[in-house]
Design a protein around this motif. Structure first.
Motif, PDB file in Angstrom:
ATOM      1  N   HIS A  86      10.066  14.819  -6.141  1.00  0.00           N
ATOM      2  CA  HIS A  86       8.932  14.219  -5.438  1.00  0.00           C
ATOM      3  C   HIS A  86       8.379  13.042  -6.232  1.00  0.00           C
ATOM      4  N   GLU A  87       7.527  12.320  -5.561  1.00  0.00           N
ATOM      5  CA  GLU A  87       6.782  11.239  -6.169  1.00  0.00           C
ATOM      6  C   GLU A  87       5.337  11.698  -6.299  1.00  0.00           C
ATOM      7  N   GLN A  88       4.737  11.451  -7.451  1.00  0.00           N
ATOM      8  CA  GLN A  88       3.325  11.769  -7.643  1.00  0.00           C
ATOM      9  C   GLN A  88       2.504  10.587  -7.144  1.00  0.00           C
ATOM     10  N   LEU A  89       1.522  10.854  -6.274  1.00  0.00           N
ATOM     11  CA  LEU A  89       0.715   9.776  -5.704  1.00  0.00           C
ATOM     12  C   LEU A  89      -0.442   9.363  -6.612  1.00  0.00           C
ATOM     13  N   TRP A  90      -0.887  10.269  -7.479  1.00  0.00           N
ATOM     14  CA  TRP A  90      -1.960   9.970  -8.434  1.00  0.00           C
ATOM     15  C   TRP A  90      -1.278   9.370  -9.662  1.00  0.00           C
ATOM     16  N   ARG A  91      -1.361   8.051  -9.813  1.00  0.00           N
ATOM     17  CA  ARG A  91      -0.619   7.354 -10.861  1.00  0.00           C
ATOM     18  C   ARG A  91      -1.545   6.708 -11.875  1.00  0.00           C
ATOM     19  N   GLU A  92      -1.011   6.488 -13.059  1.00  0.00           N
ATOM     20  CA  GLU A  92      -1.772   5.817 -14.114  1.00  0.00           C
ATOM     21  C   GLU A  92      -1.913   4.319 -13.839  1.00  0.00           C
ATOM     22  N   ASP A  93      -0.853   3.709 -13.271  1.00  0.00           N
ATOM     23  CA  ASP A  93      -0.986   2.292 -12.924  1.00  0.00           C
ATOM     24  C   ASP A  93      -1.829   2.194 -11.647  1.00  0.00           C
ATOM     25  N   ASN A  94      -2.019   1.007 -11.153  1.00  0.00           N
ATOM     26  CA  ASN A  94      -2.936   0.813 -10.030  1.00  0.00           C
ATOM     27  C   ASN A  94      -2.258   0.638  -8.675  1.00  0.00           C
ATOM     28  N   VAL A  95      -0.922   0.673  -8.606  1.00  0.00           N
ATOM     29  CA  VAL A  95      -0.248   0.340  -7.350  1.00  0.00           C
ATOM     30  C   VAL A  95      -0.552   1.319  -6.226  1.00  0.00           C
ATOM     31  N   TYR A  96      -0.858   2.562  -6.562  1.00  0.00           N
ATOM     32  CA  TYR A  96      -1.191   3.545  -5.529  1.00  0.00           C
ATOM     33  C   TYR A  96      -2.694   3.784  -5.412  1.00  0.00           C
ATOM     34  N   ASN A  97      -3.495   2.863  -5.898  1.00  0.00           N
ATOM     35  CA  ASN A  97      -4.940   2.975  -5.669  1.00  0.00           C
ATOM     36  C   ASN A  97      -5.252   2.906  -4.180  1.00  0.00           C
ATOM     37  N   LEU A  98      -4.382   2.235  -3.434  1.00  0.00           N
ATOM     38  CA  LEU A  98      -4.521   2.110  -1.984  1.00  0.00           C
ATOM     39  C   LEU A  98      -3.120   2.188  -1.383  1.00  0.00           C
ATOM     40  N   ILE A  99      -2.896   3.216  -0.565  1.00  0.00           N
ATOM     41  CA  ILE A  99      -1.576   3.471   0.030  1.00  0.00           C
ATOM     42  C   ILE A  99      -1.737   3.596   1.539  1.00  0.00           C
ATOM     43  N   VAL A 100      -0.869   2.921   2.280  1.00  0.00           N
ATOM     44  CA  VAL A 100      -0.808   3.088   3.730  1.00  0.00           C
ATOM     45  C   VAL A 100       0.566   3.678   4.046  1.00  0.00           C
ATOM     46  N   VAL A 101       0.570   4.840   4.659  1.00  0.00           N
ATOM     47  CA  VAL A 101       1.825   5.485   5.034  1.00  0.00           C
ATOM     48  C   VAL A 101       2.377   4.775   6.270  1.00  0.00           C
ATOM     49  N   MET A 102       3.588   4.235   6.134  1.00  0.00           N
ATOM     50  CA  MET A 102       4.255   3.574   7.250  1.00  0.00           C
ATOM     51  C   MET A 102       5.091   4.617   7.995  1.00  0.00           C
ATOM     52  N   GLY A 103       5.095   4.522   9.309  1.00  0.00           N
ATOM     53  CA  GLY A 103       5.854   5.466  10.126  1.00  0.00           C
ATOM     54  C   GLY A 103       7.335   5.160  10.112  1.00  0.00           C
ATOM     55  N   TYR A 104       7.925   5.280   8.937  1.00  0.00           N
ATOM     56  CA  TYR A 104       9.363   5.062   8.789  1.00  0.00           C
ATOM     57  C   TYR A 104      10.051   6.412   8.574  1.00  0.00           C
ATOM     58  N   ASN A 105      11.096   6.671   9.306  1.00  0.00           N
ATOM     59  CA  ASN A 105      11.895   7.897   9.196  1.00  0.00           C
ATOM     60  C   ASN A 105      11.023   9.150   9.284  1.00  0.00           C
ATOM     61  N   ASP A 106      10.126   9.158  10.245  1.00  0.00           N
ATOM     62  CA  ASP A 106       9.262  10.338  10.377  1.00  0.00           C
ATOM     63  C   ASP A 106       9.226  10.925  11.791  1.00  0.00           C
ATOM     64  N   SER A 107       9.983  10.344  12.720  1.00  0.00           N
ATOM     65  CA  SER A 107       9.930  10.847  14.092  1.00  0.00           C
ATOM     66  C   SER A 107      11.253  10.603  14.818  1.00  0.00           C
ATOM     67  N   PRO A 108      12.270  11.415  14.540  1.00  0.00           N
ATOM     68  CA  PRO A 108      12.314  12.556  13.615  1.00  0.00           C
ATOM     69  C   PRO A 108      12.696  12.107  12.204  1.00  0.00           C
ATOM     70  N   ILE A 109      12.495  13.003  11.244  1.00  0.00           N
ATOM     71  CA  ILE A 109      12.915  12.761   9.871  1.00  0.00           C
ATOM     72  C   ILE A 109      14.414  13.016   9.779  1.00  0.00           C
ATOM     73  N   VAL A 110      15.141  12.045   9.240  1.00  0.00           N
ATOM     74  CA  VAL A 110      16.583  12.167   9.039  1.00  0.00           C
ATOM     75  C   VAL A 110      16.835  12.214   7.531  1.00  0.00           C
ATOM     76  N   PRO A 111      17.307  13.354   7.008  1.00  0.00           N
ATOM     77  CA  PRO A 111      17.554  13.443   5.563  1.00  0.00           C
ATOM     78  C   PRO A 111      18.468  12.327   5.066  1.00  0.00           C
ATOM     79  N   GLY A 112      18.052  11.685   3.975  1.00  0.00           N
ATOM     80  CA  GLY A 112      18.832  10.636   3.351  1.00  0.00           C
ATOM     81  C   GLY A 112      18.575   9.239   3.879  1.00  0.00           C
ATOM     82  N   ARG A 113      17.794   9.125   4.944  1.00  0.00           N
ATOM     83  CA  ARG A 113      17.554   7.809   5.548  1.00  0.00           C
ATOM     84  C   ARG A 113      16.443   7.018   4.845  1.00  0.00           C
ATOM     85  N   GLY A 114      15.766   7.630   3.900  1.00  0.00           N
ATOM     86  CA  GLY A 114      14.712   6.953   3.151  1.00  0.00           C
ATOM     87  C   GLY A 114      13.385   7.657   3.311  1.00  0.00           C
TER      88      GLY A 114
END
Length: 148
Positions: free
Chosen positions: A77-105
């Protein structure tokens, strides 16, 4: 407005770990932010402050693949709480989520740029002012395409 993309450019054939940003029109699903570092963004999207145990599963062999998870989690997994600042603001893009295809990203976000504007692992990175402008303008989708 100038975005930073994945270090391997843009792709129409995204797959896990290719370090490329997918091409397409993607709905914006949800916003997460570090309430201890920045103000809550103004947006029509659902907004939630991050906590130290928030993550995103990028293990294509796990049933939580490309989903928000709580840590600890047994899969990669990726940890969303990071020491750097890049994830201070995150917008989840609807990519590979409807449906989720394993390995597609997985974990394709709009997030903040690094100060040196180095490429992402496949996300779209904007300055904080530009990302806030997108959110406050009422955007509910983003289009990623080759220049020109």
């Amino acid at each position: 407005m100038s975005a930073v993309i994945g270090r391997n450019g843009l792709t129409a054939q995204k797959h896990e770990g290719d370090h490329a940003t997918p091409i397409g029109i993607f709905p914006l699903r949800k916003v997460y932010y570090r309430a201890d570092r920045i103000e809550k963004p103004q947006t029509i999207l659902p907004v939630e402050p991050l906590s130290r145990n928030d993550g995103w599963c990028d293990d294509q062999h796990n049933s939580d693949y490309n989903r928000f998870i709580k840590l600890p989690h047994p899969a990669r997994h990726e940890q969303l709480w990071r020491e750097d600042n890049v994830y201070n603001l995150i917008v989840v893009m609807g990519y590979n989520d409807s449906p989720i295809v394993p390995g597609r990203g997985s974990a394709i976000f709009m997030h903040l740029q690094r100060p040196d504007r180095t490429p992402t692992e496949g996300c779209l990175a904007l300055s904080e002012s530009d990302l806030r402008a997108v959110l406050s303008a009422g955007a509910d989708a983003v289009q990623v395409h080759a220049p020109g």
